[in-house]
Design a protein around this motif. Sequence first.
Motif, short mmCIF file in Angstrom:
data_model
loop_
_atom_site.label_atom_id
_atom_site.label_comp_id
_atom_site.label_asym_id
_atom_site.label_seq_id
_atom_site.Cartn_x
_atom_site.Cartn_y
_atom_site.Cartn_z
N TYR A 5 0.92 -1.27 -0.06
CA TYR A 5 0.05 0.08 0.02
C TYR A 5 0.76 1.34 -0.19
O TYR A 5 2.13 0.96 0.22
CB TYR A 5 -1.07 0.04 1.32
N ILE A 6 0.43 2.43 -0.54
CA ILE A 6 1.26 3.72 -0.32
C ILE A 6 0.20 4.59 0.29
O ILE A 6 -0.99 4.75 0.30
CB ILE A 6 1.19 4.44 -1.84
N ASN A 7 1.01 5.08 1.40
CA ASN A 7 0.44 6.00 2.38
C ASN A 7 -0.15 7.29 1.39
O ASN A 7 0.35 7.79 0.71
CB ASN A 7 1.24 6.51 3.38
N LYS A 8 -1.08 7.89 2.10
CA LYS A 8 -1.46 9.16 1.54
C LYS A 8 -0.41 10.29 1.92
O LYS A 8 0.37 9.80 2.89
CB LYS A 8 -2.48 9.73 2.22
N CYS A 9 -0.10 11.19 1.16
CA CYS A 9 0.86 12.45 1.43
C CYS A 9 0.69 12.94 2.65
O CYS A 9 -0.74 13.00 3.17
CB CYS A 9 0.98 13.16 0.15
N ILE A 10 1.84 13.66 3.21
CA ILE A 10 1.23 14.46 4.45
C ILE A 10 0.63 15.59 4.02
O ILE A 10 -0.07 16.27 5.14
CB ILE A 10 2.71 15.01 5.11
N GLY A 14 -4.26 11.75 -1.66
CA GLY A 14 -3.94 10.23 -2.18
C GLY A 14 -3.64 9.93 -3.44
O GLY A 14 -3.44 9.03 -4.12
N ASN A 15 -3.39 11.40 -4.05
CA ASN A 15 -2.85 11.43 -5.65
C ASN A 15 -1.38 11.33 -5.81
O ASN A 15 -0.75 12.18 -6.06
CB ASN A 15 -3.47 12.65 -6.30
N THR A 16 -0.91 10.02 -5.75
CA THR A 16 0.47 9.66 -5.69
C THR A 16 0.93 8.90 -6.98
O THR A 16 -0.01 8.36 -7.59
CB THR A 16 1.10 8.88 -4.75
N SER A 17 2.18 8.95 -7.38
CA SER A 17 2.64 8.08 -8.49
C SER A 17 3.95 7.69 -8.29
O SER A 17 4.86 8.47 -7.70
CB SER A 17 2.54 9.02 -9.72
N LEU A 18 4.38 6.49 -8.90
CA LEU A 18 5.52 6.05 -8.74
C LEU A 18 6.44 6.39 -10.03
O LEU A 18 6.02 6.25 -11.01
CB LEU A 18 5.45 4.27 -9.01
N LEU A 34 1.37 14.12 -6.53
CA LEU A 34 1.11 14.82 -7.75
C LEU A 34 0.39 16.20 -7.34
O LEU A 34 0.32 16.96 -8.26
CB LEU A 34 0.15 13.83 -8.77
N ASP A 35 -0.05 16.25 -6.23
CA ASP A 35 -0.49 17.42 -5.70
C ASP A 35 0.41 18.41 -5.39
O ASP A 35 0.36 19.80 -5.64
CB ASP A 35 -1.73 17.40 -5.07
N CYS A 36 1.32 18.08 -4.25
CA CYS A 36 1.87 19.19 -3.78
C CYS A 36 3.58 18.86 -4.29
O CYS A 36 4.48 19.49 -3.86
CB CYS A 36 2.04 18.99 -2.23
N LYS A 37 3.67 17.93 -5.07
CA LYS A 37 4.95 17.59 -5.70
C LYS A 37 6.36 16.85 -4.55
O LYS A 37 7.33 16.76 -4.74
CB LYS A 37 5.59 18.75 -6.41
#
Length: 69
Positions: A5-10, A14-18, A34-37
């Motif tokens: 699983y991938i945690n949400k960003c701080i 939850g918009n993350t990318s590998l 992908l939102d805050c970079k």
Amino acid sequence: MKTPYINKCICGSGNTSLQCTGGSHYEQDYVMCLDCKKEGSGEFSIGDAIRAWNKLTDKYSENVNHQTI
């Protein structure tokens, strides 16, 4: 095999990318919001990149909102 699983960003997204960066001698994988970079540390495998991201975000999250990949 357990699905990682991938945690949400701080930032709460939850918009993350590998991501993968390649150089002349090696490649590194990392997770990026992908939102805050915000980027996790560069690792040499996708699994290690996810673990590094989760370790980074664990201190900001109670691990209740995971994304399954």
